[in-house]
Design a protein around this motif. Structure first.
Motif, PDB file in Angstrom:
ATOM      1  N   GLY A  67       0.820  -1.218   0.000  1.00 57.18           N
ATOM      2  CA  GLY A  67       0.000   0.000   0.000  1.00 57.18           C
ATOM      3  C   GLY A  67       0.851   1.264   0.000  1.00 57.18           C
ATOM      4  N   LEU A  68       1.981   1.220   0.720  1.00 54.88           N
ATOM      5  CA  LEU A  68       2.918   2.352   0.740  1.00 54.88           C
ATOM      6  C   LEU A  68       3.512   2.562  -0.650  1.00 54.88           C
ATOM      7  CD1 LEU A  68       4.549   4.451   2.481  1.00 54.88           C
ATOM      8  CD2 LEU A  68       6.279   2.661   2.763  1.00 54.88           C
ATOM      9  N   GLN A  69       3.924   1.454  -1.273  1.00 55.75           N
ATOM     10  CA  GLN A  69       4.524   1.549  -2.605  1.00 55.75           C
ATOM     11  C   GLN A  69       3.518   1.990  -3.671  1.00 55.75           C
ATOM     12  OE1 GLN A  69       6.090  -2.451  -2.406  1.00 55.75           O
ATOM     13  NE2 GLN A  69       8.178  -1.709  -2.183  1.00 55.75           N
ATOM     14  N   ALA A  70       2.241   1.676  -3.435  1.00 56.84           N
ATOM     15  CA  ALA A  70       1.183   2.089  -4.371  1.00 56.84           C
ATOM     16  C   ALA A  70       0.692   3.515  -4.077  1.00 56.84           C
ATOM     17  CB  ALA A  70       0.010   1.115  -4.292  1.00 56.84           C
ATOM     18  N   ARG A  71       1.370   4.214  -3.125  1.00 59.90           N
ATOM     19  CA  ARG A  71       1.068   5.616  -2.781  1.00 59.90           C
ATOM     20  C   ARG A  71      -0.316   5.818  -2.176  1.00 59.90           C
ATOM     21  NH1 ARG A  71       4.654   9.354  -4.181  1.00 59.90           N
ATOM     22  NH2 ARG A  71       6.444   8.641  -5.377  1.00 59.90           N
ATOM     23  N   LYS A  72      -0.831   4.809  -1.498  1.00 68.86           N
ATOM     24  CA  LYS A  72      -2.099   4.963  -0.775  1.00 68.86           C
ATOM     25  C   LYS A  72      -1.905   5.855   0.450  1.00 68.86           C
ATOM     26  CE  LYS A  72      -4.966   1.568  -0.020  1.00 68.86           C
ATOM     27  NZ  LYS A  72      -5.479   0.240   0.403  1.00 68.86           N
ATOM     28  N   TYR A  73      -0.665   5.922   0.929  1.00 72.33           N
ATOM     29  CA  TYR A  73      -0.291   6.756   2.080  1.00 72.33           C
ATOM     30  C   TYR A  73       1.205   7.014   1.989  1.00 72.33           C
ATOM     31  CZ  TYR A  73      -0.419   1.768   3.252  1.00 72.33           C
ATOM     32  OH  TYR A  73      -0.349   0.399   3.181  1.00 72.33           O
ATOM     33  N   ASP A  74       1.705   7.860   2.884  1.00 76.25           N
ATOM     34  CA  ASP A  74       3.097   8.329   2.795  1.00 76.25           C
ATOM     35  C   ASP A  74       4.031   7.697   3.822  1.00 76.25           C
ATOM     36  OD1 ASP A  74       2.272  10.336   0.821  1.00 76.25           O
ATOM     37  OD2 ASP A  74       1.273  11.289   2.528  1.00 76.25           O
ATOM     38  N   ALA A  75       3.468   7.213   4.923  1.00 75.86           N
ATOM     39  CA  ALA A  75       4.292   6.645   5.997  1.00 75.86           C
ATOM     40  C   ALA A  75       3.509   5.574   6.735  1.00 75.86           C
ATOM     41  CB  ALA A  75       4.711   7.748   6.972  1.00 75.86           C
ATOM     42  N   ILE A  76       4.227   4.589   7.257  1.00 76.09           N
ATOM     43  CA  ILE A  76       3.619   3.566   8.115  1.00 76.09           C
ATOM     44  C   ILE A  76       4.098   3.830   9.534  1.00 76.09           C
ATOM     45  CG2 ILE A  76       3.449   1.097   8.628  1.00 76.09           C
ATOM     46  CD1 ILE A  76       4.189   0.600   5.627  1.00 76.09           C
ATOM     47  N   ILE A  77       3.159   4.230  10.413  1.00 76.75           N
ATOM     48  CA  ILE A  77       3.497   4.428  11.830  1.00 76.75           C
ATOM     49  C   ILE A  77       2.573   3.499  12.606  1.00 76.75           C
ATOM     50  CG2 ILE A  77       3.825   6.092  13.698  1.00 76.75           C
ATOM     51  CD1 ILE A  77       4.079   8.308  11.653  1.00 76.75           C
ATOM     52  N   SER A  78       2.958   2.217  12.644  1.00 70.76           N
ATOM     53  CA  SER A  78       2.068   1.184  13.178  1.00 70.76           C
ATOM     54  C   SER A  78       2.864   0.006  13.733  1.00 70.76           C
ATOM     55  CB  SER A  78       1.114   0.725  12.061  1.00 70.76           C
ATOM     56  OG  SER A  78       0.010   0.033  12.584  1.00 70.76           O
ATOM     57  N   SER A  79       3.859   0.334  14.586  1.00 72.94           N
ATOM     58  CA  SER A  79       4.659  -0.717  15.240  1.00 72.94           C
ATOM     59  C   SER A  79       5.331  -1.653  14.244  1.00 72.94           C
ATOM     60  CB  SER A  79       3.788  -1.528  16.215  1.00 72.94           C
ATOM     61  OG  SER A  79       3.371  -0.735  17.292  1.00 72.94           O
ATOM     62  N   MET A  80       5.866  -1.101  13.149  1.00 71.06           N
ATOM     63  CA  MET A  80       6.562  -1.944  12.167  1.00 71.06           C
ATOM     64  C   MET A  80       8.035  -2.080  12.549  1.00 71.06           C
ATOM     65  SD  MET A  80       6.689  -1.773   8.002  1.00 71.06           S
ATOM     66  CE  MET A  80       5.140  -2.669   7.792  1.00 71.06           C
ATOM     67  N   SER A  81       8.470  -3.321  12.758  1.00 74.82           N
ATOM     68  CA  SER A  81       9.863  -3.581  13.134  1.00 74.82           C
ATOM     69  C   SER A  81      10.801  -3.330  11.962  1.00 74.82           C
ATOM     70  CB  SER A  81      10.028  -5.027  13.606  1.00 74.82           C
ATOM     71  OG  SER A  81       9.233  -5.255  14.743  1.00 74.82           O
ATOM     72  N   ILE A  82      11.967  -2.780  12.289  1.00 75.86           N
ATOM     73  CA  ILE A  82      13.000  -2.503  11.279  1.00 75.86           C
ATOM     74  C   ILE A  82      13.778  -3.800  11.050  1.00 75.86           C
ATOM     75  CG2 ILE A  82      15.017  -1.091  10.727  1.00 75.86           C
ATOM     76  CD1 ILE A  82      13.959   0.829  13.056  1.00 75.86           C
ATOM     77  N   THR A  83      13.512  -4.475   9.945  1.00 79.60           N
ATOM     78  CA  THR A  83      14.214  -5.728   9.643  1.00 79.60           C
ATOM     79  C   THR A  83      14.964  -5.602   8.312  1.00 79.60           C
ATOM     80  OG1 THR A  83      12.384  -6.709   8.395  1.00 79.60           O
ATOM     81  CG2 THR A  83      12.373  -7.044  10.787  1.00 79.60           C
ATOM     82  N   ALA A  84      15.956  -6.458   8.136  1.00 78.59           N
ATOM     83  CA  ALA A  84      16.768  -6.424   6.917  1.00 78.59           C
ATOM     84  C   ALA A  84      15.905  -6.667   5.674  1.00 78.59           C
ATOM     85  CB  ALA A  84      17.882  -7.471   7.014  1.00 78.59           C
TER      86      ALA A  84
END
Length: 275
Positions: A93-110
């Protein structure tokens, strides 16, 4: 002197000066344009993840993530627009430009860093297995053989469960939302879950439905290959200015006490900044 022209590589000096001036003006305009772009920031949330992201009784988004997002938007003098999204399709959804940022407890993984850009962390809490207290286990994968655990589809917990527990004979069932996992535990279709310790405490263990369930084994923070380096804000890789602005915003909230104030509202007495 009016009759003398200086040349660099065959180009009149005056032409070069004009080009530099015009280039500087264009650069200034492009920075101004990029600053204006973020007067509104569309923020993706999965509102099934209490106390980080959920909805009030009248349907308004709330929780730690939502308050952090709002504080960051205030810091950037931007309007926050919250967009609800199923967890498993957050990054598409982020890549499809439905929104600009994900602020929803997303872990930073490789794995995620291959496709999106992250800010630094804004909190870091471990995950752990939760089981019915009547099940005898020492917390090891082998002692969970034959048990059914529900996990959030597309989550770090799902990755860990499928990578480490499934091979020991644990049945792993994936769900579109974490609150659906708790409903199936309540209905007796699952023996437990793998979840963030803070989320599962607030969303399940501290509720009447969770009274017969406990943490087992150790917290799983050492499995960095699955769980990453804490929760960060994900943006598209090309939106470097937004990533930098949000990253600086997190640092400001930490310095000015706003981060701590929001943390104390939901997790008083618990340090969720983590290692």
């Amino acid at each position: 002197s009016a009759g003398i022209q200086f040349f660099i590589s065959g180009v009149p000096m005056l032409t070069i000066k004009k080009s530099l001036v015009l280039g500087a003006i264009a650069l200034g305009l492009s920075f101004a344009a990029s600053a204006k772009e973020w007067k509104e920031i569309r923020v993706a949330i999965d509102p099934t993840y209490k106390p980080f992201t959920y909805k009030t009784d009248d349907g308004k988004p709330t929780g730690f993530d939502v308050d952090i997002a709002q504080a960051l938007c205030d810091e950037l003098k931007a309007k926050c627009v919250f967009v609800e999204q199923l967890w498993d399709s957050m990054i598409p959804g982020l890549q499809a430009r439905k929104y600009d940022a994900i602020i929803s407890s997303m872990s930073i993984t490789a794995d995620r860093e291959k496709v999106v850009a992250f800010t630094g962390k804004y909190y870091n809490t471990p995950s752990q297995v939760v089981l019915n207290k009547n099940i005898k286990t020492d917390g090891s994968a082998a002692s969970l053989k034959g048990k059914k655990l529900g996990v959030l589809k597309g989550s770090t917990q799902e990755k860990y469960a499928k990578g480490e527990l499934a091979k020991a004979g644990v049945q792993i069932l994936s769900y579109d939302a974490q609150d659906q996992v708790y409903l199936d535990i309540k209905a007796g279709r699952l023996d437990g879950t793998v979840a963030d310790v803070i989320e599962v405490k607030g969303g399940f263990l501290d509720t009447p439905d969770g009274k017969d369930y406990v943490f087992v084994g150790k917290t799983l923070g050492s499995f960095v290959n699955y769980f990453g380096k804490g929760a960060g804000i994900a943006v598209r890789k090309q939106d470097k200015d937004l990533r930098t602005a949000l990253d600086n915003g997190i640092k400001t909230l930490r310095k000015n006490g706003e981060w701590q104030k929001i943390s104390d509202k939901y997790f008083a007495g618990t340090d969720i900044w983590g290692d």
